[in-house]
Write a protein that holds these residues in place. Structure first.
Motif, PDB file in Angstrom:
ATOM      1  N   LEU A  24       0.505  -1.412  -0.260  1.00  7.34           N
ATOM      2  CA  LEU A  24       0.196  -0.557   0.395  1.00  7.34           C
ATOM      3  C   LEU A  24       0.704   1.567  -0.264  1.00  7.34           C
ATOM      4  O   LEU A  24       2.051   1.802   1.178  1.00  7.34           O
ATOM      5  CB  LEU A  24      -1.239   0.563   0.803  1.00  7.34           C
ATOM      6  N   ALA A  83      -7.972  -3.530  -1.271  1.00 11.20           N
ATOM      7  CA  ALA A  83      -6.973  -4.025  -0.068  1.00 11.20           C
ATOM      8  C   ALA A  83      -6.924  -5.171  -1.487  1.00 11.20           C
ATOM      9  O   ALA A  83      -5.546  -6.067  -1.422  1.00 11.20           O
ATOM     10  CB  ALA A  83      -7.586  -4.677   0.831  1.00 11.20           C
ATOM     11  N   LEU A 113      -4.947  -5.473  -4.394  1.00  7.18           N
ATOM     12  CA  LEU A 113      -3.041  -4.837  -4.991  1.00  7.18           C
ATOM     13  C   LEU A 113      -2.560  -6.007  -4.100  1.00  7.18           C
ATOM     14  O   LEU A 113      -2.028  -6.884  -4.482  1.00  7.18           O
ATOM     15  CB  LEU A 113      -3.266  -3.761  -3.519  1.00  7.18           C
TER      16      LEU A 113
END
Length: 121
Positions: free
Chosen positions: A31, A79, A82
């Motif tokens: 992130l 999330a 990713l």
């Protein structure tokens, strides 16, 4: 599931993702934003939960996933995307060349070895 922490890093026994502290802020390997210590820990916990196939149908885990994502300021779906991209990048291997036909030189035969190798992490 265990997250190992030091003053500068967080690692997991379930996932290759990690968190690290640099210039006073925390970052997650997956992130690209600056985080607090607590946010980095929430990100590591989120990664561990999303990395555990046994948690797919666990309602309690789903609530924890949503809470950790909210702590990070991201949607859990983002999330997942990713982390999936990171996993795909780690597992992508270039195709192997076909073996040479009988009597043909092997690919790269006669070339000198590369002067340096770059390892990707």
């Amino acid at each position: 599931m265990t997250i190992h922490t030091t003053d500068a890093t967080m690692t997991s026994d379930r996932s290759p993702e990690y968190a690290y502290r640099a210039a006073g802020v925390w970052r997650l390997s997956w992130l690209p934003q600056q985080l607090t210590h607590d946010q980095a820990l929430a990100g590591m916990r989120l990664d561990e939960l999303l990395s555990d196939p046994d948690m797919v149908h666990d309602a309690t885990a789903a609530d924890r996933i949503a809470a950790h994502a909210a702590d990070l300021g991201v949607r859990y779906e983002h999330a997942v995307i990713l982390l999936s991209r990171r996993m795909a990048a780690r597992t992508h291997r270039p195709p192997r060349p076909a073996p040479p036909e009988r009597g043909e030189p092997a690919p790269g035969a006669g070339r000198s070895a590369p002067r340096s190798l770059h390892l990707l992490g």
